[in-house]
Design a protein around this motif. Structure first.
Motif, short mmCIF file in Angstrom:
data_model
loop_
_atom_site.label_atom_id
_atom_site.label_comp_id
_atom_site.label_asym_id
_atom_site.label_seq_id
_atom_site.Cartn_x
_atom_site.Cartn_y
_atom_site.Cartn_z
N GLU A 169 31.53 -71.21 -47.79
CA GLU A 169 30.95 -73.00 -46.97
C GLU A 169 30.60 -73.39 -46.22
O GLU A 169 30.34 -73.96 -45.72
N THR A 170 32.58 -72.31 -45.48
CA THR A 170 32.16 -73.56 -44.58
C THR A 170 32.20 -73.02 -43.07
O THR A 170 32.38 -73.43 -42.03
N GLY A 171 31.57 -71.41 -43.20
CA GLY A 171 31.40 -70.68 -42.13
C GLY A 171 32.74 -69.77 -41.23
O GLY A 171 32.58 -68.93 -40.05
N ARG A 172 33.71 -70.20 -42.36
CA ARG A 172 35.04 -68.64 -42.11
C ARG A 172 34.55 -67.54 -42.12
O ARG A 172 34.29 -67.49 -44.05
N ASP A 173 35.27 -66.83 -41.72
CA ASP A 173 35.33 -65.31 -41.89
C ASP A 173 35.71 -65.03 -43.23
O ASP A 173 37.06 -65.75 -43.57
N LEU A 174 35.68 -64.11 -44.26
CA LEU A 174 35.97 -64.73 -45.61
C LEU A 174 36.95 -63.85 -45.64
O LEU A 174 38.25 -63.76 -46.41
N LEU A 175 37.25 -62.28 -44.60
CA LEU A 175 37.89 -61.13 -44.47
C LEU A 175 39.69 -61.40 -44.07
O LEU A 175 40.42 -61.75 -45.23
#
Length: 318
Positions: free
Chosen positions: A98-104
């Motif tokens: 939800e903050t645009g950070r890469d989830l991997l």
């Protein structure tokens, strides 16, 4: 009469002493009498395969948790609102949160934190439980009764509830999270070590050491504690998955690690509302990673337990 003798000879399971197949027949008969079926060979292969798969998976996850966030240049404080809730794709294999950070990268960084917390909790709780169990079993008397009542008291309180009370006093502290898990999971180790010490106290070499003038603490230090180290080590490894899930639960409830710190529990806690908006990957993919890590640790721990504490085998098993 001759037919009767011939029939009884053919039906007999005792092999001829001079026959070429006598050793194989003796081994088969010994296995049947000892209760060691041929299927044990297959189970041994399955255990070895479980060990290889679990160790390889755990090693790959550990390397990924250490290297991926570093190689990807993950900065937990940098937010990219232009890439909010992007689904999995070539640019972001796990999508974005939800903050645009890469989830991997974020999930592997959270896995690193969760495994670190689990290792610290397992070591602390195992050391505490081993000391309490060794003292209880070696001293006996009112000391044993007092320590066992303490164990019963801790077990009577739900572990998660007690952990919530501890972390609520020092919210957002890594030390509080480790203490909350370690102080609620040492009782199982204490019971295992105590039972092992009580069994060892009946051995002849312990009586010989006491008869030779060795003090009680010397017997504990030189004979009892080294003998219970394998059991304590197995208990420590088996505590790892449990500690991972407790840390995840505390962070999910907002009582564990700080919100800005990467953690599987924090990721799941932040993404529970995003599921209603269709961003299922924020919860599903980190959860799958957590489950795979838990299964890998459990498989390695179970195989290690079987190797360090082998099953009793009959002397007839050839």
């Amino acid at each position: 009469m001759a037919d009767l003798v011939t029939s009884s000879t053919e039906d007999s399971s005792v092999p001829s002493a001079g026959g070429p197949t006598a050793p194989a027949a003796w081994r088969s008969a010994a296995r049947r009498r000892a209760g060691t079926p041929r299927a044990s060979i297959g189970s041994g292969r399955a255990a070895r395969l479980r060990w290889i798969v679990g160790a390889a998976t755990l090693a790959a996850l550990a390397v990924g948790a250490v290297l991926l966030p570093w190689l990807g240049g993950l900065d937990e404080r940098v937010l990219d609102y232009a890439a909010v809730r992007r689904p999995p794709g070539p640019d972001h294999l796990f999508g974005t949160d939800e903050t645009g950070r890469d989830l991997l990268l974020l999930a592997f960084a959270g896995l690193r934190v969760s495994l670190l917390v689990a290792v610290l909790c397992a070591v602390v709780s195992t050391m505490l439980g081993a000391v309490v169990g060794a003292v209880s079993g070696a001293v006996g008397g009112w000391t044993d009764r007092l320590l066992m009542r303490l164990v019963d008291t801790v077990n009577a309180v739900p572990h998660l509830l007690l952990g919530i009370v501890i972390v609520a006093l020092y919210r957002g502290s890594l030390t509080a999270v480790v203490a909350s898990i370690a102080l609620t999971h040492w009782t199982t180790v204490a019971r295992i070590v105590r039972s092992e010490v009580l069994s060892l106290r009946q051995r002849p070499y312990i009586d010989a050491a006491i008869s030779g003038g060795a003090s009680r603490w010397r017997v504990v230090r030189r004979h009892l504690l080294p003998a219970v180290v394998p059991q304590a080590a197995i208990s420590a490894v088996l505590l790892l998955p449990h500690a991972v899930w407790h840390e995840t639960a505390l962070s999910f409830l907002g009582l564990g690690l700080p919100p800005h710190m990467a953690s599987i529990g924090n990721i799941l806690g932040d993404g529970r509302d995003a599921v209603l908006l269709g961003a299922w990957w924020i919860v599903v993919l980190p959860s799958v990673l957590l489950i795979v890590a838990t299964l890998a640790v459990s498989g390695v721990a179970a195989t290690w337990r079987d190797r360090l504490v082998p099953r009793r085998r009959s002397e007839l098993a050839l």
